[in-house]
Design a protein around this motif. Structure first.
Motif, short mmCIF file in Angstrom:
data_model
loop_
_atom_site.label_atom_id
_atom_site.label_comp_id
_atom_site.label_asym_id
_atom_site.label_seq_id
_atom_site.Cartn_x
_atom_site.Cartn_y
_atom_site.Cartn_z
N SER A 1 0.81 -1.22 0.00
CA SER A 1 0.00 0.00 0.00
C SER A 1 0.84 1.26 0.00
CB SER A 1 -0.94 0.02 1.21
OG SER A 1 -0.24 0.38 2.37
N LEU B 1 -3.70 -1.48 7.08
CA LEU B 1 -3.50 -0.44 6.05
C LEU B 1 -2.29 -0.72 5.18
CD1 LEU B 1 -4.13 3.04 7.69
CD2 LEU B 1 -5.64 1.68 6.26
N GLY C 1 -5.58 -1.51 -0.71
CA GLY C 1 -6.93 -1.12 -0.33
C GLY C 1 -7.84 -1.02 -1.54
N GLU D 1 -9.40 5.15 -0.49
CA GLU D 1 -9.98 4.80 0.80
C GLU D 1 -11.37 5.43 0.94
OE1 GLU D 1 -8.08 2.68 3.28
OE2 GLU D 1 -7.73 2.34 1.15
N ARG E 1 -1.98 4.32 1.06
CA ARG E 1 -3.15 4.30 1.96
C ARG E 1 -2.90 5.12 3.21
NH1 ARG E 1 -5.42 -1.58 3.03
NH2 ARG E 1 -7.28 -0.49 3.78
#
Lengths: 478, 478
Positions: free
Chosen positions: A316, B141, B145, B150, B345
């Motif tokens: 991420s 996280l 995602g 988000e 993220r």
């Protein structure tokens, strides 16, 4: 010209100028004030409404700014818009239930191949470097930086590639981007629009899908136990071939040194030919030395190297990079350097510090041990079932392939697992032609499942696939 | 089969297995061990070299993994690679001086239109939210995602758009991406490959360049003091038109309400037609209310709304977003949802908290005052020169256009400024057809120059353009 009989309410939070502005705008949009008609002068309207000229001026200015009214010097204010201009709410708001996916899930264990171990991420170190970087003294980092990425980060990547992957590439040849997808999209713009691509099949499906969303042709290329086959490449004659030589996705095969030489020779034959080497998880090899990158053998400058921190750190974070051979780098600088970098400069400096201070290396060494233990645990758990379930590609990386010979087809295997709360991924999902292999194969990304949960997860999985066998039974009876 | 007379050095850091591996690899690549020849068994070689069998096994395994050697059950180890396979360093390392641009610069004041004020960024707040987010309890996280971004951030954006821009759009219609370039590249994939684009000319040059790096046709569309002209659009007949209705880049014009209606009607006429509204700096309007977005007037679902935090917060954050009309959103979900989000993220959650806690609104209100003061200061400083230098578009945004009627051409204006250590940007750089206007025009992004430096910067600039005039002289003499 009529006076404007606007009723102003002084007992509300809405400023007087805004009430006047809304009133006049409505008069125009509802057709009561016609195109070309003259508005009262500021002084007259102010007197009439018993408000200050300033208030009228602010309302008029807003109407002028939005194009409802025009001010002609020495003539006055005129309506410039015609009726039927009502503001309406955008019609594209879907009701929540329609598009918002249900997130309810009964999945307890997810073996997604993109997952990493999240429990051992060095939060404290990362937070420290974030704190250092987000500081007033670094305020120049708020502005746009180098389109190729921060030099400090590229320098660290260059060092890393030299020490870990045997590559000598200067920071100038490195381009940092927000994920392999973003980089590939840029890369594709450097090739001609009739460039034909070849991809490993099965292979990393994202690449095939990105390539397919462009109008170019994409050929699937067969893979055997030495990696991609070069003869079919010579026959199919694509221009650019995408490979995972250090650890084929998903099989885990290492492209043999003979095939490497053949592939490099094939590419060297024509100017338009290139090889995209995706070195997505070479950091995780659990026995012996790491496999040299194809790029480190590349005499003719034909290999585009793709690297990422998605496996080695966290997915991420969205930081990847590519190393371009000289001709492509020149084309990039000429044609694409106007693209801004797609990665936050603050994040780039956090990562650069993390690498510079040795935390990245420490993290890799630590994770290598953790992942090796997970892999050993799985091998051990699968062993009693080895007549039915065999492991392919267990030497490295964050996933394995299970070949399951229990009479079930791929779909059944996935469904049985899902019903038991275990998410696994069918190999055919990674094949361009949706080829089903026999016996069927399942991809198991083991990195994201915590070590202590592996015994239950794997045992549950194997039990839904292989009902108790005589051998198991005899073990239980002992 | 010969024995391998490898000289092993026990006084070095290089492990014995690695020395053996390197020795055998060299024997193969240099042709002394031929394709097909048999290697000694592990036991024999271990005895001969007086090392453990384990060491030999590790070396052999590495050679097998890389494809130099093959192990045949009950037969032994055989060389599988032929000579002339020497590893060579990649040839694409450019010497530093060739590609690394000289960063020496004598520029003291940079009026780049992408710059923002970096001295008043709320570092402490941002650091606080970063610290909250980079925490072990948020370890989930670290995994990939939602591809659209988000949900928490999209919810904040949706609230913001409702309150600040009069738009009702659900978080489901919002896609977050690492800059307008990345979003546009995705958006273009949603249109047919023969889609024709129209762009404001002059306009935001990045868009034209992105569009031009795709094989589609791009038409320049004329802009006057009401914004983009709609009649030429009807004639040229593009499918998708890119506009900056709230604050034309670079002129600062607001698209008049008549033109808005015409444009929306034009788009509604055909299914394939769309309008891309780039609302890049609507946050900064210094008099009256903000200009309603075109999207808020869009009954037919024809407007694709582009927003960004590059001006309102910082450009190097690389967070932008687009709001898709329903048909495009459906196409996106069907065809492009496999792209991973291009924004970290962690960063998305930092920003979401920053917005949720009201810090974003506070920052905007604060910056609005600072930028307004900067603008007023510039107007004041330009006033004595008003016969020669006039300001276009001074009501809003982070840049103005100077029209300079001193007999110099655009190039001269830029060169004179550069020679005085001041970087300014020619309007022709933002024209697809490189049109030169008369009198020549210069873009001045004033946001990045500190308030206290503006008097010197602007006065120096004006003095190199307009040698002391009688009026100035008389003032000085007073």
């Amino acid at each position: 010209m009529e006076m404007l009989s606007c009723h102003l309410n002084r007992d509300t939070d809405l400023p007087l100028y805004e009430q006047l502005y809304i009133y006049i705008k409505n008069e125009i949009t509802e057709g009561r004030l016609e195109y070309g008609s003259k508005l009262p002068s500021k002084r007259k309207l102010a007197d009439f409404l018993n408000i200050s000229q300033n208030t009228v001026e602010t309302a008029y200015d807003q109407l002028i700014a939005e194009g409802y009214v025009e001010s002609l010097p020495r003539k006055g204010y005129f309506v410039m818009a015609s009726g039927d201009l009502e503001y309406v709410q955008a019609a594209d708001v879907p009701p929540n239930h329609e598009l918002h996916e249900e997130k309810q899930s009964t999945i307890r264990y997810n073996f997604h191949p993109s997952w990493v171990d999240t429990e051992n991420f060095p939060f404290a170190q990362w937070r420290k470097y974030a704190k250092n970087t987000i500081d007033k003294q670094n305020h120049s980092l708020l502005l746009l930086g180098d389109a190729q990425g921060e030099f400090a980060l590229r320098q660290e990547i260059s060092n890393y590639l030299y020490h870990a992957r045997g590559m000598q590439c200067s920071p100038e040849a490195i381009i940092v981007g927000a994920g392999v997808e973003v980089l590939l999209q840029q890369l594709l713009l450097l090739f001609n629009k009739d460039t034909i691509y070849g991809v490993e099949d099965p292979g990393y499906h994202l690449i095939s899908r990105i390539l397919k969303s462009f109008p170019n042709d994409v050929y699937p290329l067969e893979v055997d136990d030495e990696g991609i086959q070069v003869e079919p490449i010579e026959k199919a004659n694509p221009d650019v071939v995408y490979v995972t030589p250090s650890h084929h996705f998903p099989y885990g095969t290492v492209l043999s040194v003979n095939r490497r030489t053949q592939l490099l020779n094939w590419a060297a034959e024509q100017e338009s030919r290139y090889i995209i080497e995706d070195d997505y998880d070479s950091e995780f090899r659990y026995t012996g030395k790491s496999i040299p990158s194809l790029k480190s053998m590349d005499q003719a400058g034909k290999v585009i190297y793709l690297g990422s921190f998605s496996k080695s750190l966290i997915p991420s974070l969205r930081i990847s990079y590519m190393v371009l051979p000289k001709p492509l780098l020149k084309r990039y600088k000429r044609e694409l350097a106007f693209y801004h970098s797609s990665v936050s400069r603050i994040d780039q400096h956090i990562l650069a510090q993390f690498m510079k201070e040795g935390d990245f290396e420490r993290h890799l060494n630590r994770m290598r041990k953790i992942y090796r233990r997970k892999l050993e645990k799985i091998s051990e758990l699968v062993k009693p079932y080895e007549e039915t379930v065999s492991i392919i590609g267990e030497r490295s990386g964050l996933h394995i392939v299970l070949s399951v010979n229990n009479g079930m087809c791929e779909d059944e295997l996935v469904q049985k697992a899902t019903a038991a709360g275990i998410k696994v991924y069918p190999l055919s999902g990674y094949s361009l032609g949706k080829n089903y292999e026999n016996p069927p194969k399942i991809i198991l990304g083991f990195a994201g499942v915590p070590e202590e949960e592996l015994p239950t997860a794997i045992t549950n999985l194997l039990e839904v696939w292989v009902p108790v066998t005589p051998r198991n039974l005899s073990k239980t009876e002992q």
